[in-house]
Design a protein around this motif. Structure first.
Motif, PDB file in Angstrom:
ATOM      1  N   GLY A 177      37.724  39.849  30.189  1.00 49.81           N
ATOM      2  CA  GLY A 177      37.444  38.442  29.925  1.00 49.81           C
ATOM      3  C   GLY A 177      36.267  37.963  30.751  1.00 49.81           C
ATOM      4  N   GLY A 178      35.762  36.812  30.393  1.00 50.60           N
ATOM      5  CA  GLY A 178      34.558  36.281  31.030  1.00 50.60           C
ATOM      6  C   GLY A 178      34.794  35.866  32.475  1.00 50.60           C
ATOM      7  N   SER A 179      33.702  35.643  33.167  1.00 51.88           N
ATOM      8  CA  SER A 179      33.758  35.215  34.554  1.00 51.88           C
ATOM      9  C   SER A 179      34.454  33.855  34.657  1.00 51.88           C
ATOM     10  CB  SER A 179      32.338  35.123  35.107  1.00 51.88           C
ATOM     11  OG  SER A 179      32.394  34.856  36.468  1.00 51.88           O
ATOM     12  N   GLY A 180      35.368  33.738  35.604  1.00 55.36           N
ATOM     13  CA  GLY A 180      36.057  32.466  35.807  1.00 55.36           C
ATOM     14  C   GLY A 180      37.209  32.237  34.867  1.00 55.36           C
ATOM     15  N   SER A 181      37.595  33.253  34.085  1.00 53.73           N
ATOM     16  CA  SER A 181      38.682  33.057  33.127  1.00 53.73           C
ATOM     17  C   SER A 181      40.063  33.170  33.770  1.00 53.73           C
ATOM     18  CB  SER A 181      38.553  34.058  31.971  1.00 53.73           C
ATOM     19  OG  SER A 181      38.555  35.378  32.448  1.00 53.73           O
ATOM     20  N   GLY A 182      40.118  33.507  35.079  1.00 53.74           N
ATOM     21  CA  GLY A 182      41.398  33.503  35.781  1.00 53.74           C
ATOM     22  C   GLY A 182      42.012  34.875  36.012  1.00 53.74           C
ATOM     23  N   LYS A 183      41.260  35.931  35.774  1.00 55.32           N
ATOM     24  CA  LYS A 183      41.807  37.294  35.903  1.00 55.32           C
ATOM     25  C   LYS A 183      42.212  37.614  37.343  1.00 55.32           C
ATOM     26  CE  LYS A 183      37.934  39.116  34.454  1.00 55.32           C
ATOM     27  NZ  LYS A 183      37.049  37.938  34.388  1.00 55.32           N
ATOM     28  N   SER A 184      41.288  37.382  38.277  1.00 55.45           N
ATOM     29  CA  SER A 184      41.594  37.676  39.679  1.00 55.45           C
ATOM     30  C   SER A 184      42.744  36.814  40.168  1.00 55.45           C
ATOM     31  CB  SER A 184      40.378  37.408  40.567  1.00 55.45           C
ATOM     32  OG  SER A 184      39.308  38.220  40.176  1.00 55.45           O
ATOM     33  N   THR A 185      42.710  35.550  39.767  1.00 53.71           N
ATOM     34  CA  THR A 185      43.751  34.627  40.195  1.00 53.71           C
ATOM     35  C   THR A 185      45.123  35.127  39.761  1.00 53.71           C
ATOM     36  OG1 THR A 185      42.177  32.814  40.030  1.00 53.71           O
ATOM     37  CG2 THR A 185      44.507  32.222  40.100  1.00 53.71           C
ATOM     38  N   LEU A 186      45.213  35.646  38.543  1.00 55.32           N
ATOM     39  CA  LEU A 186      46.504  36.159  38.076  1.00 55.32           C
ATOM     40  C   LEU A 186      47.003  37.278  38.996  1.00 55.32           C
ATOM     41  CD1 LEU A 186      48.704  36.053  35.849  1.00 55.32           C
ATOM     42  CD2 LEU A 186      47.539  37.998  34.801  1.00 55.32           C
ATOM     43  N   LEU A 220      49.923  36.260  46.943  1.00 52.19           N
ATOM     44  CA  LEU A 220      48.881  35.788  47.849  1.00 52.19           C
ATOM     45  C   LEU A 220      48.532  34.339  47.524  1.00 52.19           C
ATOM     46  CD1 LEU A 220      46.355  38.779  48.151  1.00 52.19           C
ATOM     47  CD2 LEU A 220      47.726  37.811  49.990  1.00 52.19           C
ATOM     48  N   GLU A 221      48.675  33.989  46.232  1.00 57.59           N
ATOM     49  CA  GLU A 221      48.435  32.604  45.818  1.00 57.59           C
ATOM     50  C   GLU A 221      49.733  32.014  45.260  1.00 57.59           C
ATOM     51  OE1 GLU A 221      45.987  30.584  46.052  1.00 57.59           O
ATOM     52  OE2 GLU A 221      44.291  31.885  46.584  1.00 57.59           O
ATOM     53  N   PRO A 222      50.011  30.752  45.590  1.00 58.21           N
ATOM     54  CA  PRO A 222      51.163  30.078  44.981  1.00 58.21           C
ATOM     55  C   PRO A 222      50.856  29.711  43.528  1.00 58.21           C
ATOM     56  CG  PRO A 222      49.968  28.558  46.382  1.00 58.21           C
ATOM     57  CD  PRO A 222      49.281  29.892  46.517  1.00 58.21           C
ATOM     58  N   THR A 262      39.007  44.643  34.630  1.00 55.40           N
ATOM     59  CA  THR A 262      37.818  45.505  34.593  1.00 55.40           C
ATOM     60  C   THR A 262      36.749  44.994  33.636  1.00 55.40           C
ATOM     61  OG1 THR A 262      37.069  47.780  34.291  1.00 55.40           O
ATOM     62  CG2 THR A 262      38.785  47.016  32.786  1.00 55.40           C
ATOM     63  N   HIS A 263      35.515  45.355  33.944  1.00 56.10           N
ATOM     64  CA  HIS A 263      34.404  45.123  33.029  1.00 56.10           C
ATOM     65  C   HIS A 263      33.983  46.427  32.359  1.00 56.10           C
ATOM     66  CE1 HIS A 263      33.839  40.980  33.819  1.00 56.10           C
ATOM     67  NE2 HIS A 263      33.519  41.113  35.082  1.00 56.10           N
ATOM     68  N   GLU A 264      34.701  47.507  32.692  1.00 53.27           N
ATOM     69  CA  GLU A 264      34.371  48.819  32.122  1.00 53.27           C
ATOM     70  C   GLU A 264      35.134  48.991  30.815  1.00 53.27           C
ATOM     71  OE1 GLU A 264      32.218  50.979  33.334  1.00 53.27           O
ATOM     72  OE2 GLU A 264      31.761  49.759  35.108  1.00 53.27           O
ATOM     73  N   ASP A 311      41.416  44.955  40.973  1.00 55.56           N
ATOM     74  CA  ASP A 311      40.554  43.836  40.586  1.00 55.56           C
ATOM     75  C   ASP A 311      39.090  44.264  40.578  1.00 55.56           C
ATOM     76  OD1 ASP A 311      39.480  41.454  39.921  1.00 55.56           O
ATOM     77  OD2 ASP A 311      40.117  40.373  41.717  1.00 55.56           O
ATOM     78  N   GLU A 312      38.597  44.621  39.430  1.00 53.33           N
ATOM     79  CA  GLU A 312      37.183  45.005  39.281  1.00 53.33           C
ATOM     80  C   GLU A 312      36.730  45.925  40.400  1.00 53.33           C
ATOM     81  OE1 GLU A 312      34.407  41.937  38.461  1.00 53.33           O
ATOM     82  OE2 GLU A 312      35.871  40.744  37.373  1.00 53.33           O
ATOM     83  N   VAL A 313      37.462  47.024  40.540  1.00 54.26           N
ATOM     84  CA  VAL A 313      37.207  47.881  41.703  1.00 54.26           C
ATOM     85  C   VAL A 313      35.870  48.606  41.631  1.00 54.26           C
ATOM     86  CG1 VAL A 313      39.608  48.204  42.345  1.00 54.26           C
ATOM     87  CG2 VAL A 313      38.586  49.725  40.655  1.00 54.26           C
ATOM     88  N   SER A 318      46.700  25.860  39.408  1.00 46.17           N
ATOM     89  CA  SER A 318      45.494  25.050  39.587  1.00 46.17           C
ATOM     90  C   SER A 318      44.958  25.190  40.993  1.00 46.17           C
ATOM     91  CB  SER A 318      45.807  23.566  39.346  1.00 46.17           C
ATOM     92  OG  SER A 318      46.354  23.381  38.065  1.00 46.17           O
ATOM     93  N   PHE A 319      43.654  25.111  41.107  1.00 47.22           N
ATOM     94  CA  PHE A 319      43.018  24.898  42.417  1.00 47.22           C
ATOM     95  C   PHE A 319      42.564  23.460  42.408  1.00 47.22           C
ATOM     96  CE2 PHE A 319      42.237  29.553  42.057  1.00 47.22           C
ATOM     97  CZ  PHE A 319      42.860  29.948  43.229  1.00 47.22           C
ATOM     98  N   GLY A 320      43.257  22.590  43.134  1.00 51.20           N
ATOM     99  CA  GLY A 320      42.931  21.169  43.080  1.00 51.20           C
ATOM    100  C   GLY A 320      43.061  20.669  41.647  1.00 51.20           C
ATOM    101  N   ALA A 321      42.000  20.071  41.130  1.00 48.81           N
ATOM    102  CA  ALA A 321      42.059  19.516  39.779  1.00 48.81           C
ATOM    103  C   ALA A 321      41.768  20.567  38.708  1.00 48.81           C
ATOM    104  CB  ALA A 321      41.056  18.363  39.662  1.00 48.81           C
ATOM    105  N   LEU A 322      41.292  21.720  39.154  1.00 41.59           N
ATOM    106  CA  LEU A 322      40.874  22.755  38.198  1.00 41.59           C
ATOM    107  C   LEU A 322      42.045  23.653  37.805  1.00 41.59           C
ATOM    108  CD1 LEU A 322      38.365  24.214  36.848  1.00 41.59           C
ATOM    109  CD2 LEU A 322      38.401  25.699  38.859  1.00 41.59           C
ATOM    110  N   GLU A 323      42.433  23.571  36.529  1.00 40.64           N
ATOM    111  CA  GLU A 323      43.513  24.435  36.059  1.00 40.64           C
ATOM    112  C   GLU A 323      42.940  25.790  35.666  1.00 40.64           C
ATOM    113  OE1 GLU A 323      45.908  23.252  32.648  1.00 40.64           O
ATOM    114  OE2 GLU A 323      47.682  24.062  33.665  1.00 40.64           O
ATOM    115  N   VAL A 324      43.351  26.812  36.379  1.00 43.21           N
ATOM    116  CA  VAL A 324      42.747  28.135  36.230  1.00 43.21           C
ATOM    117  C   VAL A 324      43.591  29.035  35.337  1.00 43.21           C
ATOM    118  CG1 VAL A 324      42.044  30.188  37.488  1.00 43.21           C
ATOM    119  CG2 VAL A 324      41.600  27.948  38.455  1.00 43.21           C
ATOM    120  N   LEU A 325      44.927  28.892  35.414  1.00 37.41           N
ATOM    121  CA  LEU A 325      45.824  29.616  34.508  1.00 37.41           C
ATOM    122  C   LEU A 325      46.612  28.579  33.722  1.00 37.41           C
ATOM    123  CD1 LEU A 325      47.144  32.448  36.902  1.00 37.41           C
ATOM    124  CD2 LEU A 325      45.298  32.593  35.211  1.00 37.41           C
TER     125      LEU A 325
END
Ligand code: ATP
Ligand code: MG
Lengths: 240, 221
Positions: free
Chosen positions: A34-43, A50-52, A193-195, A161-163, A10-17
């Motif tokens: 997957g769609g924007s904001g679905s948590g791909k980069s975060t994973l 880099l992220e806890p 990727t979006h390709e 990540d979406e290079v 989660s980022f604060g109250a927002l559960e991302v994964l």
């Protein structure tokens, strides 16, 4: 082998994964769509620490990434990552961009580092740009430099990540060709990727993320040809 | 004014004495910059800290340094501290006043430089296995140096010119002080001060020119 077990983040109250399970074998190429904001980069940023994470485990070759005793600096040497924004170091030449970590992290001599760097940069088609500063490169060239920089550390895994997302359309091909080459050489890769053509042609498995959940995963033929979930179908009909 | 005859010969005879004064001026300027830069880094870190008790005094320092006359800052170092029983010599008071001023301006310069470098640069370094401090030193610092180099050299010129305020606290060995003494002895006001102005001008120009050259050599990207 990368083992992701029931990861919540989660980022604060927002559960991302919301409980991700995924195992990536040595030599495997997994594309994540997957769609924007679905948590791909975060994973991806969780995989290299880099992220806890909040709960669950990520284990890379037997080492638990988020365990307090894990030396992340050491672990990251075997997990390369390339970001959408190339993150070139503007104050260093192309060659120095690649030699920096070879020398300062792996402790190689200047000569050895330059040899490795020149070979990797040649591999991505930048052999004639060694002395140039990144500011003089096109986006595609900067991105290939970033790939060479990650490869020079001889990682066992690379996360992309979406290079190609920040590139002009005519430059996308050259970067995708570099990724294809890597896949053919047997590199273990996770590619956000979006390709869709790239995901279909190059990957062994394709994972579809939807709102923090891995809604579906399978062979490219199955995901693109006969998706089981309605979300997957809807997503694919929108990108095509 | 109309019966004032220029007598340059006397002024030029005093040139060696004035150049000795210019050396003292440079000495104060350089020292004040070294001290100022050290405190500027501390102030910049303090202003970015989470603790109010660090942020508040640092902010006050920067505000006063940037928004009050340098003359006032030097006065406070001399007479202000004097009324608390802390007596600084004219040299020390001048140095302290200018260093205080330098620190205030430079901390903002450094903070701005730091903000100009995106976090993603550190992330890229960490992804390659660098530690936080290592990534900062190898990736962020060199880029900060380029951004803050010319503003810092500008402040150096400003520091050189501020030393002339030392006459107000009894400083008499720097260029302005020496000139003031010569003037008091001879009343050749125009000649001495014109000559001093030329010396200040030449030093200031030389510093800026050398800085541009150095920047051009150092920052090729
Ligand atoms: N550092 C952060 N702090 C707070 N929220 C964040 C942070 N990083 C990402 N988020 C949020 O987490 C969610 C997932 O972001 P993420 O970048 O993982 O999505 P994504 O699947 O990569 O999307 P895209 O395709 O747009 O890149 C988004 O809602 C985003 O706003
Ligand atoms: Mg993303």
């Amino acid at each position: 082998m990368i083992e992701i077990e029931n990861v919540h983040k989660s980022f604060g109250a927002l559960e991302v994964l919301k409980g991700i399970d995924l195992t990536v074998e040595k030599g495997e190429v997994v594309s994540v769509i997957g769609g924007s904001g679905s948590g791909k980069s975060t994973l991806l940023t969780c995989i290299n620490g880099l992220e806890p994470i909040n709960t669950g485990r990520i284990v890379v070759d037997g080492t638990e990434v988020h365990a307090a005793s894990t030396d992340l600096n050491r672990l990251r040497r075997k997990i390369g990552i390339v970001f959408q924004q190339f993150n070139a170091f503007p104050h260093l030449t192309v060659l120095e961009n690649v030699t920096l970590a070879l020398r300062k992290v792996l402790g190689k001599s200047r000569g050895e580092a330059e040899e490795i760097a020149a070979r990797q940069l040649g591999h991505v088609g930048l052999g004639d740009k060694l002395k140039v500063y990144p500011g003089r490169l096109s986006g595609g060239q900067q991105q290939r430099m970033a790939i060479a920089r990650a490869l020079a550390m001889s990682p066992d895994y690379i996360l992309f990540d979406e290079v190609t997302s920040a590139l002009d359309p005519q430059l996308v091909g050259e970067v995708l060709d570099t990724l294809k080459l890597l896949a053919e050489e047997g590199m273990t890769m996770i590619c956000v990727t979006h390709e869709m053509n790239f995901a279909r042609d190059v990957s062994h498995r394709v994972a579809f993320f939807h709102k923090g959940v891995m809604a579906e995963i399978g062979a490219p033929d199955q995901i693109f040809g006969a998706p089981e979930r309605p979300e997957t179908r809807e997503f694919l009909s929108n990108v095509r | 004014m109309f019966n004032y005859t220029f007598q340059w010969r006397q002024a030029f005879r005093a040139l060696p004495e004035m150049l000795d004064g210019a050396l003292v001026t440079l000495q104060i300027a350089v020292l004040s910059m070294l001290i100022g830069m050290t405190f500027a880094v501390i102030l910049a870190v303090a202003r970015n800290s989470a603790s109010r008790w660090l942020r508040a005094p640092a902010t006050a320092w920067v505000e006063v340094a940037r928004n009050t006359p340098a003359l006032f800052q030097i006065y406070m170092a001399h007479f202000g501290l004097g009324s608390f029983g802390i007596y600084l010599s004219p040299f020390a008071a001048l140095l302290a006043g200018i260093a205080f001023n330098n620190a205030g301006y430079l901390s903002e310069t450094f903070r701005g430089a730091l903000r100009a470098i995106p976090d993603t640069q550190i992330r890229a370094g960490r992804s390659l296995g660098m530690g936080q401090a290592q990534a900062f030193r190898l990736i962020v610092m060199p880029q900060m140096l380029r951004i803050s180099f010319l503003p810092t050299m500008n402040q150096t010129v400003w520091a050189i010119l501020m030393t002339s305020l030392g006459v107000t606290v009894g400083m008499n060995t720097d260029l302005a002080g020496v000139t003031q003494d010569l003037n008091a002895r001879s009343f050749r006001t125009f000649e001495f001060f014109a000559l001093a102005a030329v010396i200040y001008y030449v030093i200031a120009k030389a510093v800026m020119l050398a800085s541009r050259l150095a920047a051009w050599r150092m920052f090729r990207y």
